[in-house]
Enzyme design. Structure first.
Site, PDB file in Angstrom:
ATOM      1  N   GLU A 161       0.974  -1.270  -0.037  1.00 44.13           N
ATOM      2  CA  GLU A 161      -0.053  -0.066  -0.051  1.00 44.13           C
ATOM      3  C   GLU A 161       0.612   1.197   0.030  1.00 44.13           C
ATOM      4  OE1 GLU A 161      -3.438   0.158   2.510  1.00 44.13           O
ATOM      5  OE2 GLU A 161      -4.213  -1.704   1.464  1.00 44.13           O
ATOM      6  N   GLU A 365      -5.461  -8.514  -0.012  1.00 41.33           N
ATOM      7  CA  GLU A 365      -6.370  -8.173   1.244  1.00 41.33           C
ATOM      8  C   GLU A 365      -7.490  -8.170   0.723  1.00 41.33           C
ATOM      9  OE1 GLU A 365      -4.876  -5.242   4.083  1.00 41.33           O
ATOM     10  OE2 GLU A 365      -2.611  -5.744   3.696  1.00 41.33           O
TER      11      GLU A 365
HETATM   12  C1  BGP Z   1      -4.543  -2.120   4.953  1.00 41.80           C
HETATM   13  C2  BGP Z   1      -3.208  -2.517   5.487  1.00 41.80           C
HETATM   14  C3  BGP Z   1      -3.386  -3.678   6.627  1.00 41.80           C
HETATM   15  C4  BGP Z   1      -4.513  -3.541   7.530  1.00 41.80           C
HETATM   16  C5  BGP Z   1      -5.863  -3.360   6.616  1.00 41.80           C
HETATM   17  C6  BGP Z   1      -7.070  -3.232   7.584  1.00 41.80           C
HETATM   18  O1  BGP Z   1      -4.615  -0.875   4.661  1.00 41.80           O
HETATM   19  O2  BGP Z   1      -2.599  -3.216   4.588  1.00 41.80           O
HETATM   20  O3  BGP Z   1      -2.087  -3.430   7.360  1.00 41.80           O
HETATM   21  O4  BGP Z   1      -4.555  -3.013   8.770  1.00 41.80           O
HETATM   22  O5  BGP Z   1      -5.554  -2.384   5.871  1.00 41.80           O
HETATM   23  O6  BGP Z   1      -7.214  -1.757   7.827  1.00 41.80           O
HETATM   24  P1  BGP Z   1      -7.521  -1.528   9.503  1.00 41.80           P
HETATM   25  O7  BGP Z   1      -6.522  -2.209  10.463  1.00 41.80           O
HETATM   26  O8  BGP Z   1      -7.126   0.048   9.820  1.00 41.80           O
HETATM   27  O9  BGP Z   1      -8.910  -1.748   9.786  1.00 41.80           O
END
Ligand code: BGP
Length: 464
Positions: A161, A365
Site C-alpha cells: 500500500e 487483502e
Molecule cells: C490495509 C493494511 C493492513 C490492514 C488493513 C485493515 O490498509 O495493509 O495493514 O491494517 O488495511 O485496516 P485497519 O486495520 O485500519 O482496519
C-alpha cells in the site's frame, strides 16, 4: 458461462509483521516508525499483538488445518536490520527461516511482503524516504532476503500500500509536518520508493530467475458522484492519482500523465535525478498484487470548504480542494466501522487492472473488520464475515469468467491481529485470539465459524 477457479488457485490469508508478531522490542529487533509513532491513546499496542513471534508453529498448524494453500506475511525490516543498514540480526534471519520452513512443511506457499509500513526508525532518523540513501538500504535489505530465502520463496511483494502511505500518511510514518511543503515532500518520498521498488524487482530477476515479484498497492474502482461530465472527469483524475500513478510506474516505467499534471499543477512534482527513469523502465513486475476493501466515490471539486468529507472510506477523509470532492455512495451498505461494502466494485476493479496491464493478478487483502464476540460456549459466530466473503468470492469468479487472470486470494486476516487504525477490538481473522484489550495473558486461538466455512471452500476450490 461461469468458469470455475483455476486448478492451482492460491487460496490463502494475510497478516503483517507489526500487527501480528509482537516481540517488537525483543530478539534483536530495532524499532520501526510504527513502534515509535503516535497511535490513538489506549487503542493500539503493537508490542505483543498476537504474540505470533513465539507462537508461529501453533499458528502455522492452524493455517494448515484451515487448508491454506498460501500465506502472505511481511518481514519486519528492522528485525533483519535493526539499524536499517549495517549488520543483520541473526535471530531475525532465523525467525523467518523457521517460519518459511514450517509453512513448506505443511505445503503452504509463502508469499512475502518486504515492507509493510514499518520502516526502521533508524532510517527515519536520517530522513526516511526523503533521503535517497533509503533506496540503497532497501536494495541491500532485499538482497539479504533473496539470498537467505530465495531458494524457497517464489512470490515476493515489494511494498504494501505505497499509495496509502502517500495519500493517508498520518499513522503510517511517512508524513513530515516540519517541512515547508509536506505534500511535495510526500511525493518525493513516493518517487524514491518507486525507484527502490524498480531496483528490487530488477535485482530479484537477476538473482532468482524462477521467482516472481510485484507491487501491492490498495486499489479500488472510483465512481463519479453523478453522470455529470465534471464529476466523471474528477473521478478519472482521482483514479489516476490514487490507483494508476503507482501501477503505471511499476508496469510501464513512467508517470501517469493525468497524475503528473496534478503533481505539476499543485507544485508537488518530485525531483527526478539522472538515471532514475532508466531504473524505473528496467524493473518490471511479474504480476500485480493488490488489496481491495472498497470502492470510492468522488465528484467535482467545488472549492466551498466541503470538498474533504468523511466518506466512510477506510482512511476516512477523502477529497482535495481543486482536484476532487469526497462523496458517499448512497447505494452501499457499511461495515460496523463505517466502510462501504462493494462486492460488485471488486469485479470492476479486477477487470480494470487486468485490461490495463494484462498481468496475472493476486488479491493480497480483502476482509471485514468487526466486533466479534466469544460466546460462553467457546464459539465465535461470525456469519456476517462469511456473507461478506461469499459475495466477494462470487465476484472474483465472475471476473475469472470475464477472462481476468487471477491466481490467488489472500484475505485479511489469517488470524486476529491488531488493526492499523483501530486497535485489537476490530477483528478480521478466521481465528479468534482471546485477548481483552491490554490483557495479554490469554492469547488462545479459537477458530471462528468462518474458519470452517473457508476450510470447506478451499476443499472444493471455491464452490460455495
Ligand atoms: C490495509 C493494511 C493492513 C490492514 C488493513 C485493515 O490498509 O495493509 O495493514 O491494517 O488495511 O485496516 P485497519 O486495520 O485500519 O482496519
Amino acid at each position: 458461462d461461469l468458469k470455475s477457479f483455476p486448478e492451482h488457485f492460491l487460496w490463502g490469508a494475510s497478516t503483517s509483521a507489526y500487527q501480528f508478531e509482537g516481540a517488537s522490542n525483543e530478539e534483536g529487533k530495532g524499532p520501526s516508525v510504527i513502534d515509535m509513532g503516535n497511535h490513538p491513546e489506549g487503542v493500539t499496542d503493537f508490542s505483543v499483538t498476537s504474540n505470533h513471534y513465539y507462537m508461529y508453529k501453533e499458528d502455522v498448524a492452524m493455517m494448515a488445518k484451515m487448508g491454506l494453500k498460501a500465506y502472505r506475511f511481511s518481514i519486519a525490516w528492522s528485525r533483519i536490520y535493526p539499524e536499517g543498514t549495517g549488520e543483520a540480526n541473526p535471530k531475525g534471519l532465523a525467525f523467518y527461516n523457521n517460519l518459511i520452513n514450517e509453512l513448506l512443511k505443511h505445503g503452504i506457499e509463502p508469499i512475502v511482503t518486504m515492507y509493510h509500513f514499518d520502516l526502521p526508525y533508524a532510517l527515519e532518523l536520517k530522513d526516511g524516504w526523503r533521503n535517497r540513501q533509503t533506496i540503497d538500504a532497501f536494495e541491500r535489505y532485499a538482497k539479504t532476503l533473496f539470498e537467505h530465502y530465495g531458494d524457497r520463496v517464489k512470490y515476493w511483494l515489494t511494498i504494501n500500500e505505497q499509495n496509502m502511505m502517500i495519500l493517508h500518511p498520518g499513522s503510517l510514518g511517512t508524513l513530515d509536518e516540519t517541512v515547508e511543503n509536506p505534500k511535495k515532500s510526500l511525493y518525493q518520498e513516493n518517487h524514491h520508493m518507486l525507484v527502490a521498488q524498480a531496483k528490487v524487482m530488477d535485482l530479484c530477476h537477476r538473482l532468482l530467475p524462477d521467482a516472481k515479484i510485484g507491487p501491492a498497492p490498495n486499489i479500488g474502482t472510483i465512481y463519479p458522484a453523478s453522470s455529470k461530465p465534471e464529476d466523471v472527469l474528477a473521478a478519472d483524475t482521482y483514479a489516476a492519482i490514487r490507483n494508476w500513478l503507482y501501477l503505471d510506474m511499476a508496469v510501464f516505467g513512467k508517470y501517469n500523465n493525468v497524475a503528473w499534471s496534478y503533481l505539476v499543477e499543485n507544485g508537488y512534482e518530485p525531483v527526478i535525478e539522472e538515471g532514475d527513469m532508466e531504473v524505473l523502465a528496467k524493473g518490471k513486475p511479474d504480476f500485480i498484487a493488490f488489496n481491495y476493501y472498497t470502492s470510492q466515490t468522488v465528484g467535482e471539486s467545488l472549492n466551498d470548504g466541503n470538498d474533504i468529507s468523511h466518506t466512510g472510506d477506510q482512511h476516512e477523509l477523502v477529497g482535495e480542494p481543486g482536484a476532487y470532492r469526497g462523496s458517499v455512495n448512497p447505494g452501499l451498505q457499511k461495515t460496523e466501522f463505517g466502510w462501504e461494502i462493494d462486492p460488485v466494485g471488486f469485479r470492476t476493479t479486477l477487470r480494470q487492472i487486468y485490461s490495463r496491464y494484462n498481468l496475472p493478478l493476486i488479491v493480497t487483502e480483502n476482509g471485514l473488520g468487526a466486533f466479534d464476540k466469544l460466546e460462553p460456549d467457546g464459539t465465535v459466530d461470525d456469519s456476517y464475515r462469511i456473507e461478506f466473503y461469499k459475495k466477494h468470492i462470487e465476484q472474483i469468479q465472475l471476473a475469472v469468467s470475464d477472462g481476468v487472470d487471477v491466481f490467488g486470494f489472500c484475505p485479511w486476516s489469517a488470524i486476529d491481529l491488531v488493526s492499523t487504525h483501530q486497535g485489537s477490538s476490530k477483528r478480521y481473522g478466521f481465528v479468534y485470539v482471546n485477548r481483552e484489550e491490554f490483557d495479554l495473558k490469554d492469547l488462545r486461538r479459537i477458530p471462528k465459524k468462518s474458519f470452517y466455512w473457508y476450510q470447506k471452500l478451499i476443499e472444493t476450490n471455491g464452490a460455495v
